[in-house]
Design a protein around this motif. Structure first.
Motif, PDB file in Angstrom:
ATOM      1  N   VAL A  77      42.039  44.085  35.741  1.00  0.00           N
ATOM      2  CA  VAL A  77      42.530  42.722  35.084  1.00  0.00           C
ATOM      3  C   VAL A  77      43.957  42.884  34.438  1.00  0.00           C
ATOM      4  N   SER A  79      45.654  41.356  32.350  1.00  0.00           N
ATOM      5  CA  SER A  79      45.555  41.208  30.756  1.00  0.00           C
ATOM      6  C   SER A  79      45.031  42.273  30.204  1.00  0.00           C
ATOM      7  N   ARG A  83      46.933  44.959  27.676  1.00  0.00           N
ATOM      8  CA  ARG A  83      46.306  45.001  26.250  1.00  0.00           C
ATOM      9  C   ARG A  83      46.075  46.527  25.909  1.00  0.00           C
ATOM     10  N   THR A 106      39.151  33.922  28.474  1.00  0.00           N
ATOM     11  CA  THR A 106      38.096  34.280  28.967  1.00  0.00           C
ATOM     12  C   THR A 106      37.393  35.325  28.071  1.00  0.00           C
ATOM     13  N   ASN A 107      38.095  36.104  27.394  1.00  0.00           N
ATOM     14  CA  ASN A 107      37.435  37.089  26.476  1.00  0.00           C
ATOM     15  C   ASN A 107      37.848  36.540  25.032  1.00  0.00           C
ATOM     16  N   ASP A 110      40.512  36.853  22.602  1.00  0.00           N
ATOM     17  CA  ASP A 110      41.964  36.244  22.986  1.00  0.00           C
ATOM     18  C   ASP A 110      42.228  34.904  22.258  1.00  0.00           C
ATOM     19  N   CYS A 157      45.905  34.561  40.801  1.00  0.00           N
ATOM     20  CA  CYS A 157      45.125  34.270  39.271  1.00  0.00           C
ATOM     21  C   CYS A 157      44.133  33.239  39.459  1.00  0.00           C
ATOM     22  N   CYS A 160      40.157  34.166  39.795  1.00  0.00           N
ATOM     23  CA  CYS A 160      39.161  34.488  38.870  1.00  0.00           C
ATOM     24  C   CYS A 160      39.071  33.273  37.658  1.00  0.00           C
ATOM     25  N   HIS A 161      40.247  32.281  37.601  1.00  0.00           N
ATOM     26  CA  HIS A 161      40.580  31.554  36.572  1.00  0.00           C
ATOM     27  C   HIS A 161      40.412  30.072  36.956  1.00  0.00           C
ATOM     28  N   TYR A 175      31.495  37.813  31.482  1.00  0.00           N
ATOM     29  CA  TYR A 175      32.327  37.107  30.398  1.00  0.00           C
ATOM     30  C   TYR A 175      31.669  35.639  30.440  1.00  0.00           C
TER      31      TYR A 175
HETATM   32  C1  HEC Z   1      39.879  39.735  39.100  1.00  0.00           C
HETATM   33  C2  HEC Z   1      39.885  38.619  38.230  1.00  0.00           C
HETATM   34  C3  HEC Z   1      41.249  38.218  37.316  1.00  0.00           C
HETATM   35  C4  HEC Z   1      42.347  37.979  38.079  1.00  0.00           C
HETATM   36  C5  HEC Z   1      42.789  38.060  39.490  1.00  0.00           C
HETATM   37  C6  HEC Z   1      43.255  37.461  37.028  1.00  0.00           C
HETATM   38  N1  HEC Z   1      42.648  37.397  35.774  1.00  0.00           N
HETATM   39 FE1  HEC Z   1      43.426  36.941  33.952  1.00  0.00          FE
HETATM   40  N2  HEC Z   1      41.637  37.516  33.070  1.00  0.00           N
HETATM   41  C7  HEC Z   1      40.554  38.175  33.794  1.00  0.00           C
HETATM   42  C8  HEC Z   1      39.547  38.730  32.886  1.00  0.00           C
HETATM   43  C9  HEC Z   1      38.152  39.265  33.108  1.00  0.00           C
HETATM   44  C10 HEC Z   1      40.067  38.580  31.491  1.00  0.00           C
HETATM   45  C11 HEC Z   1      39.566  38.904  30.237  1.00  0.00           C
HETATM   46  C12 HEC Z   1      40.007  40.331  30.093  1.00  0.00           C
HETATM   47  C13 HEC Z   1      39.738  40.940  28.808  1.00  0.00           C
HETATM   48  O1  HEC Z   1      38.490  41.494  28.518  1.00  0.00           O
HETATM   49  O2  HEC Z   1      40.508  40.959  28.080  1.00  0.00           O
HETATM   50  C14 HEC Z   1      41.304  38.011  32.037  1.00  0.00           C
HETATM   51  C15 HEC Z   1      42.355  37.736  30.619  1.00  0.00           C
HETATM   52  C16 HEC Z   1      43.468  36.802  30.901  1.00  0.00           C
HETATM   53  C17 HEC Z   1      44.473  36.415  29.968  1.00  0.00           C
HETATM   54  C18 HEC Z   1      44.089  36.584  28.286  1.00  0.00           C
HETATM   55  C19 HEC Z   1      43.219  35.316  27.761  1.00  0.00           C
HETATM   56  C20 HEC Z   1      41.973  35.417  28.192  1.00  0.00           C
HETATM   57  O3  HEC Z   1      41.495  34.599  29.115  1.00  0.00           O
HETATM   58  O4  HEC Z   1      41.461  36.058  27.587  1.00  0.00           O
HETATM   59  C21 HEC Z   1      45.406  35.857  30.558  1.00  0.00           C
HETATM   60  C22 HEC Z   1      46.650  35.077  29.859  1.00  0.00           C
HETATM   61  C23 HEC Z   1      45.288  35.754  31.886  1.00  0.00           C
HETATM   62  N3  HEC Z   1      44.065  36.608  32.061  1.00  0.00           N
HETATM   63  C24 HEC Z   1      46.092  35.439  32.765  1.00  0.00           C
HETATM   64  C25 HEC Z   1      45.813  35.931  34.259  1.00  0.00           C
HETATM   65  C26 HEC Z   1      47.081  35.741  35.116  1.00  0.00           C
HETATM   66  C27 HEC Z   1      48.383  35.080  34.615  1.00  0.00           C
HETATM   67  C28 HEC Z   1      46.663  36.219  36.312  1.00  0.00           C
HETATM   68  C29 HEC Z   1      47.539  36.170  37.460  1.00  0.00           C
HETATM   69  C30 HEC Z   1      48.578  37.186  37.606  1.00  0.00           C
HETATM   70  C31 HEC Z   1      45.327  36.670  36.035  1.00  0.00           C
HETATM   71  N4  HEC Z   1      45.133  36.433  34.877  1.00  0.00           N
HETATM   72  C32 HEC Z   1      44.504  37.110  37.135  1.00  0.00           C
HETATM   73  C33 HEC Z   1      40.283  38.082  35.093  1.00  0.00           C
HETATM   74  C34 HEC Z   1      41.306  37.902  36.070  1.00  0.00           C
END
Ligand code: HEC
Length: 290
Positions: A77, A79, A83, A106-107, A110, A157, A160-161, A175
């Motif tokens: 991931v 993010s 971190r 998600t976490n 954050d 993105c 997963c979101h 999560y």
């Molecule tokens: C494979 C799945 C996946 C994808 C693809 C993904 N994310 Fe996430 N994202 C997560 C997860 C799981 C977390 C929590 C991670 C942690 O434990 O800090 C997260 C955390 C984040 C956060 C921090 C806030 C939070 O939700 O905890 C941001 C901002 C974020 N993602 C933005 C993005 C963006 C922008 C993209 C595309 C470039 C993206 N993510 C792609 C799974 C994903």
């Protein structure tokens, strides 16, 4: 109140006002430029975090995303990677901090603080904003906090979101299905928030202020000593001598020796005029006596 006293009072006042104004101005100026420097290093850290994010997305995620269906690896991931890398940086710079705060993260780590939420709301209200800086007073000192908007630009993105159904099941297991979903393309969902200590700026401004105060005080001391010496030699001593002579002459004592101040300045010509006046007076008196 003697002339010297009046002169020194004016000089002292000018010195206090001058040093105070100069120190105040320099403190502001140096602090502002140090804040600019801190902002530059924050921008560098942000660029680094973005690079880690993009590396994870393009190089790591494709390698491991298939495994994510069975056992979700947060390491894939973006993010999480940003971190974790920053946590390593923090070992060398413990006073710096990095957070990717989102309104519905998600976490839960954050979740934004009220200040962070306010910054995210400002980014959401005005998409043209690229950065917001604010100085925060904390128990451990003053910190410069700079926030940058986190906007969903890539379709990837949403894998997963968007909805829990679309996300890798193993991720939802880890999560939960309640947070970090419902995000849309083009939406600003959170902010990268980087804080750095202001102590560097404060220290530098204080040091420059002290150097300036000491330097200016030295200059004023020199001006004080030199002008006092000149005042005594050129004005006060001759005027005192002339006033002693005038005092005696006014009492009719013409035996007192004439005083002529050497030089060609105003006091010298006063002493010459005074001597001339004294001689005229003496002549007039002797004519009356006859
Ligand atoms: C494979 C799945 C996946 C994808 C693809 C993904 N994310 Fe996430 N994202 C997560 C997860 C799981 C977390 C929590 C991670 C942690 O434990 O800090 C997260 C955390 C984040 C956060 C921090 C806030 C939070 O939700 O905890 C941001 C901002 C974020 N993602 C933005 C993005 C963006 C922008 C993209 C595309 C470039 C993206 N993510 C792609 C799974 C994903």
């Amino acid at each position: 109140m003697g002339l010297r006293f009046k002169y020194n009072i004016v000089l002292l006042l000018a010195c206090i006002i001058g040093i105070g104004a100069a120190a105040g101005l320099s403190y502001r100026f140096v602090q502002d430029s140090a804040v600019d420097e801190i902002e530059d290093s924050i921008r560098l850290l942000r660029a680094n975090a973005l690079a880690v994010r993009s590396y994870t997305l393009t190089n790591i995620d494709p390698l491991l995303s298939d495994d994510n269906d069975i056992l979700f690896l947060p390491e894939t991931v973006t993010s999480f990677a940003a971190r974790s890398v920053f946590a390593n940086v923090q070992e060398h710079f413990p006073e710096f901090s990095y957070k990717e705060a989102a309104l519905d993260p998600t976490n839960p780590a954050d979740l934004p603080t009220p200040l962070e939420k306010d910054l995210i709301d400002q980014f959401r209200a005005d998409p043209s904003l690229e950065q917001l800086s604010t100085v925060v007073d904390r128990e451990d000192g003053r910190f410069l906090t700079v926030a940058f908007p986190l906007t969903i630009y890539q379709e990837g993105c949403l894998r997963c979101h968007s909805t829990p159904e679309a996300a890798p099941p193993a991720m939802v297991d880890l999560y939960g299905p309640d947070h970090g979903f419902g995000w849309e393309l083009g939406e600003t969902v959170g902010a990268q928030i980087i804080s750095a200590p202001m102590s560097i700026a404060d220290k530098r401004a204080l040091e420059t202020g002290i150097i300036l105060i000491v330097g200016l005080a030295g200059v004023f001391l020199l001006v004080f000593v030199l002008t006092n010496l000149m005042l005594g030699r050129i004005v006060l001593r001759p005027v005192r001598r002339m006033s002693e002579v005038a005092e005696k002459v006014s009492m009719g004592d013409f035996s007192v020796e004439e005083y002529k101040k050497p030089g060609r300045d105003e006091i010298s010509s006063l002493s010459v005029s005074f001597n001339r006046m004294r001689r005229s007076l003496e002549r007039a008196m002797s004519m009356i006596d006859v």
